[in-house]
Design a protein around this motif. Structure first.
Motif, mmCIF file in Angstrom:
data_model
loop_
_atom_site.group_PDB
_atom_site.id
_atom_site.type_symbol
_atom_site.label_atom_id
_atom_site.label_comp_id
_atom_site.label_asym_id
_atom_site.label_seq_id
_atom_site.Cartn_x
_atom_site.Cartn_y
_atom_site.Cartn_z
ATOM 1 N N ASP A 81 0.819 -1.371 0.250
ATOM 2 C CA ASP A 81 -0.238 0.049 -0.004
ATOM 3 C C ASP A 81 0.998 1.218 0.200
ATOM 4 O O ASP A 81 1.830 1.181 0.753
ATOM 5 N N VAL A 82 0.313 2.094 -0.963
ATOM 6 C CA VAL A 82 1.142 3.487 -0.839
ATOM 7 C C VAL A 82 0.968 4.204 0.394
ATOM 8 O O VAL A 82 -0.230 4.127 1.221
ATOM 9 N N LYS A 83 2.058 4.859 0.830
ATOM 10 C CA LYS A 83 1.781 5.473 2.240
ATOM 11 C C LYS A 83 2.490 7.036 1.991
ATOM 12 O O LYS A 83 3.570 7.315 1.331
ATOM 13 N N VAL A 84 1.556 8.042 2.509
ATOM 14 C CA VAL A 84 1.928 9.322 2.271
ATOM 15 C C VAL A 84 1.775 10.108 3.563
ATOM 16 O O VAL A 84 0.631 10.113 4.274
ATOM 17 N N THR A 85 2.833 10.669 4.115
ATOM 18 C CA THR A 85 2.824 11.155 5.461
ATOM 19 C C THR A 85 3.214 12.635 5.324
ATOM 20 O O THR A 85 3.943 13.127 4.432
ATOM 21 N N GLN A 86 2.570 13.429 6.231
ATOM 22 C CA GLN A 86 2.723 14.776 6.361
ATOM 23 C C GLN A 86 3.336 15.234 7.826
ATOM 24 O O GLN A 86 2.955 14.567 8.619
ATOM 25 N N SER A 87 4.191 16.199 7.812
ATOM 26 C CA SER A 87 5.047 16.134 8.925
ATOM 27 C C SER A 87 4.188 16.380 10.203
ATOM 28 O O SER A 87 4.441 16.236 11.283
ATOM 29 N N SER A 88 3.009 17.063 10.268
ATOM 30 C CA SER A 88 2.340 17.753 11.183
ATOM 31 C C SER A 88 0.699 17.449 10.979
ATOM 32 O O SER A 88 0.593 17.807 9.919
ATOM 33 N N ARG A 89 -0.137 17.150 11.825
ATOM 34 C CA ARG A 89 -1.330 17.126 11.724
ATOM 35 C C ARG A 89 -2.010 18.448 12.051
ATOM 36 O O ARG A 89 -2.722 18.796 11.355
ATOM 37 N N TYR A 90 -1.441 19.167 13.049
ATOM 38 C CA TYR A 90 -1.855 20.544 13.370
ATOM 39 C C TYR A 90 -0.745 21.365 13.744
ATOM 40 O O TYR A 90 0.335 20.846 14.180
ATOM 41 N N LEU A 91 -0.701 22.373 13.247
ATOM 42 C CA LEU A 91 0.267 23.539 13.236
ATOM 43 C C LEU A 91 -0.184 24.575 13.533
ATOM 44 O O LEU A 91 -1.348 25.248 12.946
ATOM 45 N N VAL A 92 0.200 25.444 14.670
ATOM 46 C CA VAL A 92 0.125 26.930 14.799
ATOM 47 C C VAL A 92 0.965 27.854 14.647
ATOM 48 O O VAL A 92 2.236 27.429 15.364
ATOM 49 N N LYS A 93 1.170 28.975 13.932
ATOM 50 C CA LYS A 93 2.221 29.700 13.361
ATOM 51 C C LYS A 93 1.650 31.137 13.629
ATOM 52 O O LYS A 93 0.423 31.267 13.723
ATOM 53 N N ARG A 94 2.784 32.170 13.777
ATOM 54 C CA ARG A 94 2.339 33.418 13.898
ATOM 55 C C ARG A 94 2.475 33.938 12.459
ATOM 56 O O ARG A 94 3.514 33.724 11.685
ATOM 57 N N THR A 95 1.869 35.281 12.634
ATOM 58 C CA THR A 95 2.141 36.113 11.239
ATOM 59 C C THR A 95 3.548 36.522 10.824
ATOM 60 O O THR A 95 4.337 36.947 11.932
ATOM 61 N N GLY A 96 3.947 36.117 9.679
ATOM 62 C CA GLY A 96 5.338 36.540 9.475
ATOM 63 C C GLY A 96 6.480 35.402 9.581
ATOM 64 O O GLY A 96 7.293 35.708 9.171
ATOM 65 N N GLU A 97 5.961 34.449 10.385
ATOM 66 C CA GLU A 97 6.966 33.110 10.420
ATOM 67 C C GLU A 97 6.932 32.485 9.109
ATOM 68 O O GLU A 97 6.167 32.467 8.273
ATOM 69 N N LYS A 98 8.161 32.082 8.918
ATOM 70 C CA LYS A 98 8.585 31.041 7.844
ATOM 71 C C LYS A 98 8.007 29.736 8.154
ATOM 72 O O LYS A 98 8.407 29.023 9.090
ATOM 73 N N VAL A 99 7.169 29.063 7.133
ATOM 74 C CA VAL A 99 6.627 27.634 7.598
ATOM 75 C C VAL A 99 6.965 26.828 6.462
ATOM 76 O O VAL A 99 6.765 26.958 5.499
ATOM 77 N N PHE A 100 7.387 25.487 7.311
ATOM 78 C CA PHE A 100 7.781 24.235 6.241
ATOM 79 C C PHE A 100 6.742 23.236 6.629
ATOM 80 O O PHE A 100 6.519 23.010 7.610
ATOM 81 N N LEU A 101 5.998 22.819 5.429
ATOM 82 C CA LEU A 101 5.148 21.579 5.311
ATOM 83 C C LEU A 101 5.680 20.585 4.796
ATOM 84 O O LEU A 101 6.240 20.817 3.538
ATOM 85 N N GLU A 102 6.130 19.422 5.236
ATOM 86 C CA GLU A 102 6.534 18.393 4.540
ATOM 87 C C GLU A 102 5.643 17.049 4.117
ATOM 88 O O GLU A 102 4.799 16.761 4.996
ATOM 89 N N CYS A 103 6.041 16.596 3.088
ATOM 90 C CA CYS A 103 5.137 15.531 2.686
ATOM 91 C C CYS A 103 6.160 14.517 2.064
ATOM 92 O O CYS A 103 7.024 14.762 1.107
ATOM 93 N N VAL A 104 6.013 13.180 2.532
ATOM 94 C CA VAL A 104 7.013 12.197 2.270
ATOM 95 C C VAL A 104 6.060 10.917 1.749
ATOM 96 O O VAL A 104 5.171 10.472 2.427
ATOM 97 N N GLN A 105 6.680 10.413 0.644
ATOM 98 C CA GLN A 105 5.823 9.052 0.049
ATOM 99 C C GLN A 105 7.175 8.023 0.220
ATOM 100 O O GLN A 105 8.275 8.181 0.165
ATOM 101 N N ASP A 106 6.528 6.668 0.287
ATOM 102 C CA ASP A 106 7.195 5.710 0.592
ATOM 103 C C ASP A 106 7.650 4.863 -0.806
ATOM 104 O O ASP A 106 8.256 3.839 -0.665
ATOM 105 N N MET A 107 6.841 5.470 -1.905
ATOM 106 C CA MET A 107 7.209 4.441 -3.190
ATOM 107 C C MET A 107 7.990 5.565 -4.128
ATOM 108 O O MET A 107 8.109 6.598 -3.737
#
Lengths: 113, 109
Positions: A1-27
């Motif tokens: 089965d394909v697996k796609v994971t994302q680094s966080s389920r919930y994220l709270v940031k402040r205005t002006g911050e730099k934000v990274f959202l990661e996505c990783v697949q196993d195939m």
């Protein structure tokens, strides 16, 4: 089965911050996508990538950038987060073959204060 | 730009009843997809429709595609509470998916 994971389920940031959202697949899938989902608007494509170091703008790329240095990882970057980027972010990969459908990760709910 | 319209946007139906969700799209497309989303969760694939006249069924759900009319339907038979979710259709065009706005279905006992 394909697996796609994302680094966080919930994220709270402040205005002006730099934000990274990661996505990783196993195939070894080449096509990866980033969407945002907002009530009443459905899913809107931000960026997608065909291969390593390749990227294409989707319908709403403003305020976002992406990085794909390795085939299995596709990162979405908010250079300076704003409150209107509060949303659910979904990563997807695309199968090949006749169906050619997209398979989604669990999503990251981002809140920008 | 390809547009995908779903209706209704909201649907409240009683258990045991039948209903149909409609998905219209504005240009020709080879493939149409239906997804289900539960609250707070991601999208789960339901059906892939690859050609004109395609019909697929899974349990109480049946999807069909009419490429000439640019219309797909998702028919619900004898609804049960477990079917409560948001349903999206998506059209494949030029390696991109274009999604409808979704139909939020609530099945009432």
């Amino acid at each position: 089965d394909v697996k796609v994971t994302q680094s966080s389920r919930y994220l709270v940031k402040r205005t002006g911050e730099k934000v990274f959202l990661e996505c990783v697949q196993d195939m070894d899938h080449e096509n990866m996508f980033w969407y945002r989902q907002d009530p009443g608007l459905g899913l809107r494509l931000i960026y997608f990538s065909y291969d390593v170091k390749m990227k294409e703008k989707g319908d709403i790329p403003e305020g976002y950038s992406v990085s794909r240095e390795k085939k299995e990882r596709f990162s979405l970057i908010l250079e300076s987060a704003s409150t209107n980027q509060t949303s659910m972010y979904l990563c997807a990969i695309r199968y090949g073959g006749a169906d050619n459908e997209q398979f989604f990760g669990p999503g990251t709910r981002l809140t920008v204060l | 730009e390809l547009k995908v319209e779903q209706n209704p946007l909201f649907l409240s139906m009683q258990e045991g009843k039948n209903y149909t969700i409609y998905c219209n799209y504005s240009t020709t497309s080879d493939r149409l997809y239906w997804y289900r989303q539960d609250p707070g969760k991601s999208l789960e694939s339901l059906f892939v429709l690859l050609s004109n006249g395609a019909v697929k069924q899974e349990g109480r759900l049946m999807a069909s595609l009419d490429t000439k009319a640019r219309l797909s339907t998702l028919h619900i038979t004898a609804a049960v509470h477990d079917l409560s979710a948001t349903y999206f259709c998506a059209v494949d065009k030029g390696n991109q998916f274009y999604f409808g706005t979704g139909t939020s279905l609530t099945v009432i006992p």
